[in-house]
Motif scaffolding. Structure first.
Motif, short mmCIF file in Angstrom:
data_model
loop_
_atom_site.label_atom_id
_atom_site.label_comp_id
_atom_site.label_asym_id
_atom_site.label_seq_id
_atom_site.Cartn_x
_atom_site.Cartn_y
_atom_site.Cartn_z
N ASP A 1 0.87 -1.33 -0.14
CA ASP A 1 0.02 0.02 0.07
C ASP A 1 0.88 1.27 -0.01
OD1 ASP A 1 -2.53 -1.07 -0.16
OD2 ASP A 1 -2.84 -1.10 1.93
N ALA A 2 2.01 1.17 0.71
CA ALA A 2 2.85 2.62 0.87
C ALA A 2 3.55 2.80 -0.29
CB ALA A 2 3.76 2.28 1.84
N LEU A 3 3.67 1.89 -1.39
CA LEU A 3 4.42 2.16 -2.61
C LEU A 3 3.51 2.50 -3.63
CD1 LEU A 3 6.84 -1.01 -2.46
CD2 LEU A 3 7.14 1.27 -1.56
N THR A 4 3.96 2.96 -4.57
CA THR A 4 3.44 3.38 -5.67
C THR A 4 3.12 2.26 -6.91
OG1 THR A 4 5.36 3.88 -7.16
CG2 THR A 4 4.32 5.81 -5.84
N VAL A 5 2.30 2.38 -7.64
CA VAL A 5 1.90 1.16 -8.70
C VAL A 5 3.43 0.85 -9.34
CG1 VAL A 5 0.73 0.61 -10.85
CG2 VAL A 5 -0.40 1.78 -9.09
N PHE A 6 4.09 1.91 -9.63
CA PHE A 6 5.46 1.45 -10.51
C PHE A 6 6.39 0.83 -9.45
CE2 PHE A 6 9.47 2.36 -12.01
CZ PHE A 6 9.43 2.23 -13.43
N GLU A 7 6.31 1.09 -8.35
CA GLU A 7 7.44 0.79 -7.25
C GLU A 7 6.84 -0.84 -6.90
OE1 GLU A 7 8.83 4.92 -4.94
OE2 GLU A 7 6.73 3.81 -4.14
N ASN A 8 5.54 -1.04 -6.80
CA ASN A 8 5.20 -2.33 -6.75
C ASN A 8 5.67 -3.35 -7.54
OD1 ASN A 8 3.39 -3.14 -4.50
ND2 ASN A 8 2.59 -0.97 -4.81
N LEU A 9 5.71 -2.98 -8.84
CA LEU A 9 6.23 -3.61 -10.08
C LEU A 9 7.51 -3.64 -9.92
CD1 LEU A 9 3.92 -2.60 -12.75
CD2 LEU A 9 3.53 -4.53 -11.62
N GLU A 10 8.41 -2.50 -9.71
CA GLU A 10 9.75 -2.55 -9.40
C GLU A 10 10.26 -3.61 -8.47
OE1 GLU A 10 11.07 1.49 -8.92
OE2 GLU A 10 13.30 0.68 -8.75
N LEU A 11 9.62 -3.62 -7.32
CA LEU A 11 10.16 -4.54 -6.25
C LEU A 11 9.59 -6.02 -6.81
CD1 LEU A 11 10.76 -4.44 -3.33
CD2 LEU A 11 8.48 -4.79 -2.55
N ALA A 12 8.60 -6.18 -7.21
CA ALA A 12 8.39 -7.69 -7.87
C ALA A 12 9.53 -8.16 -8.95
CB ALA A 12 7.04 -7.51 -8.63
N LEU A 13 9.78 -7.03 -9.73
CA LEU A 13 10.83 -7.53 -10.61
C LEU A 13 12.28 -7.83 -9.99
CD1 LEU A 13 11.72 -7.41 -13.45
CD2 LEU A 13 12.33 -5.19 -13.50
N LYS A 14 12.74 -7.21 -8.93
CA LYS A 14 13.91 -7.30 -8.26
C LYS A 14 14.03 -8.25 -7.13
CE LYS A 14 15.60 -2.56 -8.72
NZ LYS A 14 15.96 -1.53 -8.05
#
Ligand code: ADP
Length: 245
Positions: A93-106
């Motif tokens: 929730d605290a991350l943006t949509v983009f950051e959620n995808l970034e995290l999932a990638l890394k």
């Protein structure tokens, strides 16, 4: 065995003498979009648990291409490219949509990479392509907390796509969605199948119709009927199970 094809062969699961799956056999071809329906207790969740290694079969085998999943643990099965989306979305929730995808990638490959927060251009392009694929390109900078229920589900599908699954299992994706969100979800799943196989467990038959692909009806732990939604809905055995004896 054909690469990327899922084979369940004579799979039985017995819990304390109760047969949740009863010699279930099923083949999912690469790129297929398959809906699994059936009354409560039919064994749909148990089938998903068997494919992902959460539950072990009492008898029978599970193969993914040449890989025998029957005794493989959950982490090894995930490594082969089998992803699962549970009904309740788990986004940050605290991350943006983009950051959620970034995290999932890394994160799945290298948790420490989160501390060295530099995004290579190729990774940025992949995230942007996924944003477009899930229909959230205009929400990239929004915090996940403010997304609608449907948008959260699509974001989680996007997060799973970042891990490049060959087979994606999706549990009741449209529960609680508006009609418009349901339509968007059907279009999204149709779009993402093809490059990978998608298996969807769902109660909403209108949604299953919108998916427009092959349907498998489970009942008492085995396949009761299989084919187009029209074919299975007109199958007297299916009518009997859904309308009561
Ligand atoms: P569905 O998802 O189609 O509703 P499930 O796979 O959840 O069906 O369940 C099939 C049957 O197996 C149900 O009757 C359920 O009560 C039983 N079952 C599922 N998991 C367990 C378990 N861990 N222990 C005992 N019985 C279980």
């Amino acid at each position: 065995m054909k690469a990327g094809t899922l084979y369940l062969d004579g799979v039985s699961v017995v819990f304390d003498g109760f047969r949740a799956l009863n010699s279930l056999s099923l083949v999912i071809e690469p790129g297929e979009l398959r809906a699994i329906i059936g009354p409560n207790g039919a064994g749909k969740t148990t089938m998903m648990d068997i494919i992902t290694g959460k539950t072990r079969p009492t008898a029978g085998t599970v193969q993914f291409g040449d890989h025998d999943l029957t005794r493989m643990d959950e982490a090894a099965i995930a490594e082969l490219g089998i992803g699962r989306k549970f009904q309740k979305p788990t986004v940050f929730d605290a991350l943006t949509v983009f950051e959620n995808l970034e995290l999932a990638l890394k994160a799945p490959r290298d948790p420490w990479s989160c501390l060295r927060w530099v995004l290579p251009p190729a990774a940025r392009r992949r995230i942007e392509a996924t944003l477009a694929e899930i229909g959230l390109a205009d929400r990239a900078g929004a915090r996940a907390a403010i997304l609608s229920h449907g948008q959260r589900q699509w974001l989680e599908i996007g997060m799973l796509l970042m891990q490049e699954p060959q087979l994606l299992l999706v549990d009741e994706p449209v529960a609680g969605m508006t009609d418009q969100e349901t339509e968007h979800t059907a279009a999204l799943l149709r779009r993402i199948a093809g490059q990978r196989s998608v298996v969807v467990v769902e109660h909403d038959l209108e949604f299953v119709r919108a998916l427009g692909e092959k349907v498998t009806v489970l009942c008492e732990g085995a396949v009761l009927s299989e084919g187009s939604i029209d074919r299975v809905q007109n199958d007297p055995r299916v009518i009997e199970v859904y309308l009561g004896r």
